[in-house]
Write an enzyme that holds these catalytic residues in place. Sequence first.
Site, short mmCIF file in Angstrom:
data_model
loop_
_atom_site.label_atom_id
_atom_site.label_comp_id
_atom_site.label_asym_id
_atom_site.label_seq_id
_atom_site.Cartn_x
_atom_site.Cartn_y
_atom_site.Cartn_z
N LEU A 1 0.87 -1.17 0.00
CA LEU A 1 0.00 0.00 0.00
C LEU A 1 0.91 1.22 0.00
O LEU A 1 1.91 1.26 0.73
CB LEU A 1 -0.89 0.03 1.26
CG LEU A 1 -2.05 -0.96 1.35
CD1 LEU A 1 -2.77 -0.77 2.69
CD2 LEU A 1 -3.03 -0.79 0.20
N ASP A 2 0.57 2.22 -0.78
CA ASP A 2 1.35 3.45 -0.76
C ASP A 2 1.37 4.02 0.66
O ASP A 2 0.43 3.83 1.44
CB ASP A 2 0.73 4.49 -1.70
CG ASP A 2 0.76 4.06 -3.15
OD1 ASP A 2 1.62 3.23 -3.49
OD2 ASP A 2 -0.08 4.55 -3.92
N ARG A 3 2.42 4.74 0.96
CA ARG A 3 2.57 5.32 2.29
C ARG A 3 1.32 6.09 2.75
O ARG A 3 0.87 5.90 3.89
CB ARG A 3 3.79 6.23 2.31
CG ARG A 3 4.03 6.90 3.65
CD ARG A 3 5.31 7.71 3.62
NE ARG A 3 5.62 8.25 4.94
CZ ARG A 3 6.78 8.78 5.26
NH1 ARG A 3 7.75 8.85 4.36
NH2 ARG A 3 6.99 9.25 6.47
N THR B 1 -1.76 5.76 1.86
CA THR B 1 -2.99 4.98 1.78
C THR B 1 -3.13 4.11 3.03
O THR B 1 -2.19 3.44 3.44
CB THR B 1 -2.99 4.08 0.54
OG1 THR B 1 -2.80 4.88 -0.63
CG2 THR B 1 -4.29 3.32 0.41
N HIS C 1 0.46 3.35 -8.10
CA HIS C 1 -0.38 4.54 -8.03
C HIS C 1 -1.54 4.47 -9.02
O HIS C 1 -2.04 5.50 -9.48
CB HIS C 1 0.43 5.81 -8.29
CG HIS C 1 1.51 6.05 -7.27
ND1 HIS C 1 2.54 6.95 -7.48
CD2 HIS C 1 1.71 5.51 -6.05
CE1 HIS C 1 3.34 6.95 -6.43
NE2 HIS C 1 2.86 6.08 -5.54
#
Length: 254
Positions: free
Chosen positions: A64-66, A68, A171
Site C-alpha cells: 500500500l502506498d505510504r 494509503t 499509483h
Amino acid sequence: MMKMTAAAANPLTEIYRDTWLLVVHKPAGLLVHRSPIDKHETEFALQYARAMNGGEHVYPVHRLDRPTSGLLVFARDQQTASELGHALMSGLVNKTYLAMVRGWTPEQGSINHPLREEPEDRRRKGEAQAVREARTNYKRLATTEIAIEIEGYPVSRYSLVELQPETGRKHQLRRHMKHINHPIIGDANHGRGRHNRYFAERFGRGRLMLAATGLIFKHPVTGEQLQLSAPPEDSFLEVLSVFDYALPALAPAF
C-alpha cells in the site's frame, strides 16, 4: 531491526491470523518496507507485523502506498507468500477501496487506461519505462456540495466512490482518477492543490482520501474463500462527515 517500546505502540491492527497469514490494517503515513525514496525513515509496517508475529519473519504479499490506509496482507512463510503473490498477479484477488474525489462522477464506470511504469528510484525517472495495461472499475456511493468557492465556482462538489482495480500498477487508482478528471482529495502528486488545502485546513490535517477496505481471495493453503474487511480509520471518517451518507458496517469476516 526496530525495537518496540512502551512509547512506540504498534500502529497496526490485526484483522485476521492463521498458521499461514497475517492480515492487518495499516494507518496512513506508514511505509510498508524500506524504500530508496524515503531512506531516512526508520519505522515500517514490515517490522511492526514482525513484532505481531512474535519476532518471526513475515513476507509482504502486496503493498500500500505510504499515504494509503487499509488492509495489508503478510504471509508467515515464503511458500505461502509466493502462492498468494501469483494469485495477485493473475487477478484472482478482489480488492475494494473507498475514495473521496473532486467533482460528481458518473454513477459507475470502467477506466481502461495504460500506465507508464514509475521507478522506485527517482534517479531513474529520465529512463524509458514500459507502458502496462491498467483497468479500474468504480461505483459512486454518495455526492455532496459545499457552499465554498475553491476554483472559481460558487460551490464545490465531491463524490465518495468505491474502486476495484483489476490490475495492480503503481499509483493506479490515483492516476486513473486523475485521468477522468476526478482526482482523489489529499493526493499531493496527482490531485488538486486548492482542494487538498481546503480539507487540510478544515480538519486540521491533510491526508490522502484513499482506503483499502475489502479483500476477497482463495486461501493459498486451505482453499477457503476469505472475505476480509475493515472500516477506514478515524482521520478518513472525519473528512467523510461532509457527506450525508452512512457507511455500511465493515467488520472482519473470516
